[in-house]
Design a protein around this motif. Structure first.
Motif, PDB file in Angstrom:
ATOM      1  N   ALA A 130      20.950  34.495 -11.555  1.00 37.78           N
ATOM      2  CA  ALA A 130      21.684  35.180 -10.495  1.00 37.78           C
ATOM      3  C   ALA A 130      20.904  35.147  -9.183  1.00 37.78           C
ATOM      4  CB  ALA A 130      21.976  36.618 -10.900  1.00 37.78           C
ATOM      5  N   LEU A 131      19.608  35.413  -9.254  1.00 36.50           N
ATOM      6  CA  LEU A 131      18.789  35.375  -8.043  1.00 36.50           C
ATOM      7  C   LEU A 131      18.719  33.967  -7.463  1.00 36.50           C
ATOM      8  CD1 LEU A 131      15.869  37.735  -9.109  1.00 36.50           C
ATOM      9  CD2 LEU A 131      17.646  38.195  -7.395  1.00 36.50           C
ATOM     10  N   ALA A 132      18.606  32.963  -8.334  1.00 43.09           N
ATOM     11  CA  ALA A 132      18.566  31.574  -7.862  1.00 43.09           C
ATOM     12  C   ALA A 132      19.855  31.229  -7.131  1.00 43.09           C
ATOM     13  CB  ALA A 132      18.342  30.627  -9.033  1.00 43.09           C
ATOM     14  N   THR A 133      20.978  31.681  -7.649  1.00 44.25           N
ATOM     15  CA  THR A 133      22.268  31.434  -6.994  1.00 44.25           C
ATOM     16  C   THR A 133      22.345  32.167  -5.662  1.00 44.25           C
ATOM     17  OG1 THR A 133      23.350  31.174  -9.132  1.00 44.25           O
ATOM     18  CG2 THR A 133      24.767  31.661  -7.274  1.00 44.25           C
ATOM     19  N   ASP A 134      21.928  33.423  -5.634  1.00 45.73           N
ATOM     20  CA  ASP A 134      21.989  34.217  -4.409  1.00 45.73           C
ATOM     21  C   ASP A 134      21.100  33.672  -3.295  1.00 45.73           C
ATOM     22  OD1 ASP A 134      23.746  35.921  -5.672  1.00 45.73           O
ATOM     23  OD2 ASP A 134      22.265  37.524  -6.006  1.00 45.73           O
ATOM     24  N   PHE A 135      19.916  33.182  -3.647  1.00 44.32           N
ATOM     25  CA  PHE A 135      18.954  32.757  -2.636  1.00 44.32           C
ATOM     26  C   PHE A 135      18.952  31.260  -2.350  1.00 44.32           C
ATOM     27  CE2 PHE A 135      16.857  36.777  -4.084  1.00 44.32           C
ATOM     28  CZ  PHE A 135      17.043  37.471  -2.896  1.00 44.32           C
ATOM     29  N   ASP A 136      19.786  30.499  -3.034  1.00 43.63           N
ATOM     30  CA  ASP A 136      19.823  29.051  -2.850  1.00 43.63           C
ATOM     31  C   ASP A 136      20.105  28.664  -1.398  1.00 43.63           C
ATOM     32  OD1 ASP A 136      19.816  26.299  -3.825  1.00 43.63           O
ATOM     33  OD2 ASP A 136      21.984  26.363  -3.439  1.00 43.63           O
ATOM     34  N   ILE A 154      15.321  29.355  -1.100  1.00 42.18           N
ATOM     35  CA  ILE A 154      14.348  30.042  -1.946  1.00 42.18           C
ATOM     36  C   ILE A 154      14.621  29.681  -3.396  1.00 42.18           C
ATOM     37  CG2 ILE A 154      13.499  32.289  -2.724  1.00 42.18           C
ATOM     38  CD1 ILE A 154      14.350  33.375   0.043  1.00 42.18           C
ATOM     39  N   ARG A 155      13.589  29.193  -4.068  1.00 41.27           N
ATOM     40  CA  ARG A 155      13.708  28.802  -5.470  1.00 41.27           C
ATOM     41  C   ARG A 155      13.237  29.954  -6.360  1.00 41.27           C
ATOM     42  NH1 ARG A 155      10.523  23.583  -7.070  1.00 41.27           N
ATOM     43  NH2 ARG A 155       8.953  24.829  -6.032  1.00 41.27           N
ATOM     44  N   VAL A 156      13.963  30.221  -7.430  1.00 43.62           N
ATOM     45  CA  VAL A 156      13.620  31.290  -8.372  1.00 43.62           C
ATOM     46  C   VAL A 156      13.377  30.674  -9.741  1.00 43.62           C
ATOM     47  CG1 VAL A 156      14.442  33.392  -9.507  1.00 43.62           C
ATOM     48  CG2 VAL A 156      15.026  32.960  -7.111  1.00 43.62           C
ATOM     49  N   ASN A 157      12.271  31.048 -10.355  1.00 42.44           N
ATOM     50  CA  ASN A 157      11.932  30.573 -11.695  1.00 42.44           C
ATOM     51  C   ASN A 157      11.643  31.757 -12.595  1.00 42.44           C
ATOM     52  OD1 ASN A 157      11.925  27.666 -11.315  1.00 42.44           O
ATOM     53  ND2 ASN A 157      10.189  28.041  -9.962  1.00 42.44           N
ATOM     54  N   CYS A 158      11.725  31.528 -13.879  1.00 45.61           N
ATOM     55  CA  CYS A 158      11.413  32.558 -14.872  1.00 45.61           C
ATOM     56  C   CYS A 158      10.482  31.938 -15.916  1.00 45.61           C
ATOM     57  CB  CYS A 158      12.707  33.045 -15.528  1.00 45.61           C
ATOM     58  SG  CYS A 158      12.446  34.288 -16.785  1.00 45.61           S
ATOM     59  N   VAL A 159       9.348  32.570 -16.135  1.00 45.90           N
ATOM     60  CA  VAL A 159       8.411  32.119 -17.155  1.00 45.90           C
ATOM     61  C   VAL A 159       8.482  33.125 -18.299  1.00 45.90           C
ATOM     62  CG1 VAL A 159       6.000  31.617 -17.679  1.00 45.90           C
ATOM     63  CG2 VAL A 159       6.916  31.073 -15.423  1.00 45.90           C
TER      64      VAL A 159
END
Length: 65
Positions: free
Chosen positions: A7-13, A17-22
Motif C-alpha cells: 500500500a505504501l509503495a503504491t501511495d508513494f510511487d 519513493i520506493r518502499v521495501n519490506c524485509v
C-alpha cells in the motif's frame, strides 16, 4: 507487513519513493536464544532458516547509484 508495504509503495510511487519490506526468519541474536530456551549449540541443526544480523543489514541497505 507485506500488505502495508504494498500500500505504501503504491501511495508513494508518484513521488519516486520506493518502499521495501524485509521479513527474515529468526535472526541469531541473544533475544531468540533466550525466548526459545536454547542452550549449548544454539540454532545448529534446527529445521528452519536462521540468519546472522549482518545478512539482514545487507538486505536492508543498498548502495547508492
Amino acid at each position: 507487513m507485506l500488505t502495508l508495504a504494498k500500500a505504501l509503495a503504491t501511495d508513494f510511487d508518484a513521488d519516486g519513493i520506493r518502499v521495501n519490506c524485509v521479513a527474515p526468519s529468526i535472526v541469531d541474536t541473544p533475544m531468540p536464544h533466550a525466548d526459545l530456551w536454547l542452550t549449548g549449540k544454539g540454532f545448529e541443526g534446527k529445521p528452519f532458516p536462521v540468519h546472522r544480523p549482518e545478512e539482514i543489514a545487507a538486505a536492508a541497505v543498498s548502495p547508492r547509484t
